[in-house]
Write an enzyme that holds these catalytic residues in place. Structure first.
Site, PDB file in Angstrom:
ATOM      1  N   GLN A  34     -10.851  -3.077   4.990  1.00  0.00           N
ATOM      2  CA  GLN A  34      -9.499  -3.254   4.445  1.00  0.00           C
ATOM      3  C   GLN A  34      -9.401  -2.775   2.997  1.00  0.00           C
ATOM      4  O   GLN A  34      -8.469  -2.068   2.634  1.00  0.00           O
ATOM      5  CB  GLN A  34      -9.082  -4.743   4.534  1.00  0.00           C
ATOM      6  CG  GLN A  34      -7.612  -4.946   4.225  1.00  0.00           C
ATOM      7  CD  GLN A  34      -7.226  -6.407   4.000  1.00  0.00           C
ATOM      8  OE1 GLN A  34      -8.078  -7.292   3.930  1.00  0.00           O
ATOM      9  NE2 GLN A  34      -5.936  -6.642   3.881  1.00  0.00           N
ATOM     10  N   ASP A  56     -20.383   3.593   5.307  1.00  0.00           N
ATOM     11  CA  ASP A  56     -20.129   2.435   6.163  1.00  0.00           C
ATOM     12  C   ASP A  56     -21.111   2.491   7.324  1.00  0.00           C
ATOM     13  O   ASP A  56     -21.718   3.528   7.586  1.00  0.00           O
ATOM     14  CB  ASP A  56     -18.676   2.476   6.692  1.00  0.00           C
ATOM     15  CG  ASP A  56     -18.159   1.112   7.115  1.00  0.00           C
ATOM     16  OD1 ASP A  56     -17.364   0.519   6.365  1.00  0.00           O
ATOM     17  OD2 ASP A  56     -18.559   0.630   8.199  1.00  0.00           O
ATOM     18  N   ASP A  72     -26.362   1.694   6.720  1.00  0.00           N
ATOM     19  CA  ASP A  72     -26.438   0.249   6.933  1.00  0.00           C
ATOM     20  C   ASP A  72     -26.847  -0.367   5.600  1.00  0.00           C
ATOM     21  O   ASP A  72     -27.925  -0.072   5.072  1.00  0.00           O
ATOM     22  CB  ASP A  72     -27.489  -0.039   8.021  1.00  0.00           C
ATOM     23  CG  ASP A  72     -27.609  -1.535   8.314  1.00  0.00           C
ATOM     24  OD1 ASP A  72     -27.057  -2.350   7.536  1.00  0.00           O
ATOM     25  OD2 ASP A  72     -28.262  -1.882   9.317  1.00  0.00           O
ATOM     26  N   TYR A 162     -19.413 -18.323   4.489  1.00  0.00           N
ATOM     27  CA  TYR A 162     -18.917 -17.238   3.639  1.00  0.00           C
ATOM     28  C   TYR A 162     -18.829 -17.691   2.172  1.00  0.00           C
ATOM     29  O   TYR A 162     -19.314 -17.006   1.262  1.00  0.00           O
ATOM     30  CB  TYR A 162     -17.548 -16.842   4.173  1.00  0.00           C
ATOM     31  CG  TYR A 162     -16.783 -15.792   3.396  1.00  0.00           C
ATOM     32  CD1 TYR A 162     -17.241 -14.486   3.304  1.00  0.00           C
ATOM     33  CD2 TYR A 162     -15.565 -16.110   2.799  1.00  0.00           C
ATOM     34  CE1 TYR A 162     -16.502 -13.525   2.626  1.00  0.00           C
ATOM     35  CE2 TYR A 162     -14.813 -15.153   2.137  1.00  0.00           C
ATOM     36  CZ  TYR A 162     -15.290 -13.863   2.045  1.00  0.00           C
ATOM     37  OH  TYR A 162     -14.555 -12.908   1.383  1.00  0.00           O
TER      38      TYR A 162
HETATM   39  P1  NAD Z   1     -13.683  -5.635   5.903  1.00  0.00           P
HETATM   40  O1  NAD Z   1     -14.317  -6.541   6.893  1.00  0.00           O
HETATM   41  O2  NAD Z   1     -12.324  -5.136   6.170  1.00  0.00           O
HETATM   42  O3  NAD Z   1     -14.613  -4.374   5.647  1.00  0.00           O
HETATM   43  C1  NAD Z   1     -16.003  -4.470   5.537  1.00  0.00           C
HETATM   44  C2  NAD Z   1     -16.569  -3.111   5.900  1.00  0.00           C
HETATM   45  O4  NAD Z   1     -17.998  -3.231   5.792  1.00  0.00           O
HETATM   46  C3  NAD Z   1     -16.249  -2.678   7.340  1.00  0.00           C
HETATM   47  O5  NAD Z   1     -15.762  -1.361   7.344  1.00  0.00           O
HETATM   48  C4  NAD Z   1     -17.609  -2.758   8.045  1.00  0.00           C
HETATM   49  O6  NAD Z   1     -17.783  -1.751   9.035  1.00  0.00           O
HETATM   50  C5  NAD Z   1     -18.566  -2.535   6.894  1.00  0.00           C
HETATM   51  N1  NAD Z   1     -19.880  -3.077   7.164  1.00  0.00           N
HETATM   52  C6  NAD Z   1     -20.217  -4.196   7.840  1.00  0.00           C
HETATM   53  N2  NAD Z   1     -21.542  -4.321   7.890  1.00  0.00           N
HETATM   54  C7  NAD Z   1     -22.073  -3.267   7.238  1.00  0.00           C
HETATM   55  C8  NAD Z   1     -23.386  -2.835   6.959  1.00  0.00           C
HETATM   56  N3  NAD Z   1     -24.455  -3.528   7.392  1.00  0.00           N
HETATM   57  N4  NAD Z   1     -23.541  -1.699   6.263  1.00  0.00           N
HETATM   58  C9  NAD Z   1     -22.478  -0.978   5.842  1.00  0.00           C
HETATM   59  N5  NAD Z   1     -21.205  -1.325   6.087  1.00  0.00           N
HETATM   60  C10 NAD Z   1     -21.016  -2.469   6.781  1.00  0.00           C
HETATM   61  O7  NAD Z   1     -13.743  -6.391   4.498  1.00  0.00           O
HETATM   62  P2  NAD Z   1     -12.768  -6.203   3.249  1.00  0.00           P
HETATM   63  O8  NAD Z   1     -11.598  -7.066   3.473  1.00  0.00           O
HETATM   64  O9  NAD Z   1     -12.587  -4.765   2.956  1.00  0.00           O
HETATM   65  O10 NAD Z   1     -13.639  -6.910   2.123  1.00  0.00           O
HETATM   66  C11 NAD Z   1     -14.534  -6.215   1.307  1.00  0.00           C
HETATM   67  C12 NAD Z   1     -15.200  -7.211   0.384  1.00  0.00           C
HETATM   68  O11 NAD Z   1     -14.204  -7.916  -0.357  1.00  0.00           O
HETATM   69  C13 NAD Z   1     -16.036  -8.286   1.082  1.00  0.00           C
HETATM   70  O12 NAD Z   1     -17.148  -8.610   0.293  1.00  0.00           O
HETATM   71  C14 NAD Z   1     -15.105  -9.463   1.124  1.00  0.00           C
HETATM   72  O13 NAD Z   1     -15.820 -10.674   1.158  1.00  0.00           O
HETATM   73  C15 NAD Z   1     -14.370  -9.307  -0.186  1.00  0.00           C
HETATM   74  N6  NAD Z   1     -13.072  -9.996  -0.157  1.00  0.00           N
HETATM   75  C16 NAD Z   1     -12.064  -9.543   0.635  1.00  0.00           C
HETATM   76  C17 NAD Z   1     -10.859 -10.217   0.655  1.00  0.00           C
HETATM   77  C18 NAD Z   1      -9.720  -9.764   1.513  1.00  0.00           C
HETATM   78  O14 NAD Z   1      -8.698 -10.476   1.595  1.00  0.00           O
HETATM   79  N7  NAD Z   1      -9.804  -8.620   2.159  1.00  0.00           N
HETATM   80  C19 NAD Z   1     -10.683 -11.347  -0.155  1.00  0.00           C
HETATM   81  C20 NAD Z   1     -11.756 -11.800  -0.916  1.00  0.00           C
HETATM   82  C21 NAD Z   1     -12.944 -11.098  -0.943  1.00  0.00           C
HETATM   83  C1  AKB Z   2     -10.940 -14.390   3.977  1.00  0.00           C
HETATM   84  O1  AKB Z   2      -9.895 -14.956   4.375  1.00  0.00           O
HETATM   85  O2  AKB Z   2     -12.066 -14.606   4.412  1.00  0.00           O
HETATM   86  C2  AKB Z   2     -10.782 -13.413   2.843  1.00  0.00           C
HETATM   87  C3  AKB Z   2     -11.025 -14.090   1.536  1.00  0.00           C
HETATM   88  C4  AKB Z   2      -9.949 -14.835   0.881  1.00  0.00           C
HETATM   89  O3  AKB Z   2     -12.126 -14.045   1.045  1.00  0.00           O
HETATM   90  N1  AKB Z   2      -9.500 -12.805   2.910  1.00  0.00           N
END
Ligand code: NAD
Ligand code: AKB
Length: 336
Positions: A34, A56, A72, A162
């Site tokens: 995302q 990715d 990975d 998490y």
């Molecule tokens: P997401 O799940 O949409 O994307 C994660 C990506 O990592 C995916 O494309 C997946 O294929 C890839 N991935 C998974 N395992 C992998 C591996 N072993 N090697 C390489 N790639 C791998 O997550 P996101 O929403 O884009 O979030 C990114 C970061 O931001 C995360 O650390 C998440 O905890 C943090 N975060 C996101 C949000 C949110 O609302 N989206 C909020 C708080 C924190």
């Molecule tokens: C989740 O809901 O896990 C994420 C976050 C707030 O870390 N969007």
């Protein structure tokens, strides 16, 4: 004023010229998710297409406008190889299992979220990377934390896998900075909402799905109850905050664990009411599932004064501005 500096109010056109000339080589790990989908585009706009490497677990689907490598994040040898071969100076580590997915697969959630961070921190400690971005989350907070205007420094007792992994990661980022001078930067994102990419298994995902369903079917069944107020942020603000914290001078970054970051707060009923300005007959129903307990353990709103004081953070989107932008962009995609 350049187009970029209009968006990033903290930086002048001269700053952006300097970033373009800086010869930074950036690796984004987890770039198909995302955040990564949007972050890579913005980083390429600033640093040049060939200087930003998307990576990715997923195979290259041919849709990438710049360099892409299948990686990975748990494979330290391959990660090190890429860092050396491509002269990487900055890593954005986004690969993780999010709250809902990690709760279903706790062992692997812990492994992925922790080991990938250790690999990057260790490679940086050895002097191969200059700067690391690693996102934390409001999930570090738990039921014993003050829920309204949650302060930067407060009780932190997360109750999800998490949240535990994010809290541990924050402590390790600070430890590597204090012990080895590794330049770690981090934000505690709220739930993120955008129209360009799908959310990846979190508790706040409903706030993206609701817009899609409002336009496609005019109705939505929410997995959180109507009163569940959570901190949220529109993706353009999140991308801007990420690049601003990474580009701020090192002496402005006084918190090396992770900064609180706020955009807006709302509950499902409030977002539904706002969507009705565009889709008057939109209806919402509620069927809370296991994610309700996760949401109930998180704050309702966040105090991000430290981010404002230290590196000038200021959000630009509230709920109604976000809804206007989401609906007008999704209408083009969905074809309504
Ligand atoms: P997401 O799940 O949409 O994307 C994660 C990506 O990592 C995916 O494309 C997946 O294929 C890839 N991935 C998974 N395992 C992998 C591996 N072993 N090697 C390489 N790639 C791998 O997550 P996101 O929403 O884009 O979030 C990114 C970061 O931001 C995360 O650390 C998440 O905890 C943090 N975060 C996101 C949000 C949110 O609302 N989206 C909020 C708080 C924190
Ligand atoms: C989740 O809901 O896990 C994420 C976050 C707030 O870390 N969007």
């Amino acid at each position: 004023m350049s187009k970029i500096s209009q968006v990033f109010h903290n930086f002048t056109a001269q700053h952006y010229e300097a970033f373009r000339m800086s010869k930074e080589r950036i690796l984004v790990i987890g770039s198909s998710g995302q955040i990564g989908t949007e972050l890579v585009v913005e980083l390429r706009r600033i640093y040049g297409q060939d200087n930003v490497f998307a990576s990715d677990l997923k195979a290259d689907d041919g849709s990438h406008a710049g360099p892409y490598v299948q990686l990975d994040a748990l494979d330290k040898n391959k990660l090190f190889e890429i860092v050396k071969k491509e002269n990487i100076t900055q890593v954005y580590l986004l690969a993780a299992l999010l709250s809902a997915t990690a709760e279903k697969n706790p062992e692997f959630g812990w492994k992925l979220n922790m080991e990938s961070l250790f690999h990057v921190l260790e490679i940086a400690k050895e002097g191969h990377i200059k700067k690391i971005y690693w996102p934390s989350s409001i999930a570090v907070f738990g039921p014993t934390t003050p829920r309204v205007n949650t302060p930067q420094f407060t009780v932190i007792e997360p109750t999800t896998v998490y949240g535990i992994s994010k809290f541990a990661g924050e402590r390790w980022c600070e430890w590597y900075f204090n012990k080895y001078g590794v330049d770690t930067r981090s934000l505690r994102y709220p739930g993120l909402i955008g129209w360009k990419s799908a959310p990846g298994g979190g508790t706040t995902d409903y706030a993206v799905h609701i817009y899609h369903e409002a336009l496609k079917t005019g109705k939505y069944t929410c997995f959180l109850n109507e009163n569940t107020t959570l901190p949220m942020m529109y993706m353009p603000d999140a991308i801007r905050a990420t690049i601003e914290v990474m580009e701020s001078p090192a002496d402005r970054i006084k918190t090396r664990s992770s900064y609180n970051l706020a955009g807006m707060s709302f509950n499902p009923e409030e977002i539904a009411v706002d969507i009705r300005r565009h889709v008057p007959n939109f209806s919402i129903s509620y069927a809370p599932d296991f994610r309700q307990a996760i949401a109930d353990s998180w704050p309702q709103s966040i105090d991000d004064q430290k981010a404002t004081e230290d590196w000038g953070w200021k959000p630009q989107f509230d709920l109604s501005r976000m809804t206007d932008d989401m609906i007008s962009n999704l209408k083009n995609i969905i074809g309504k």
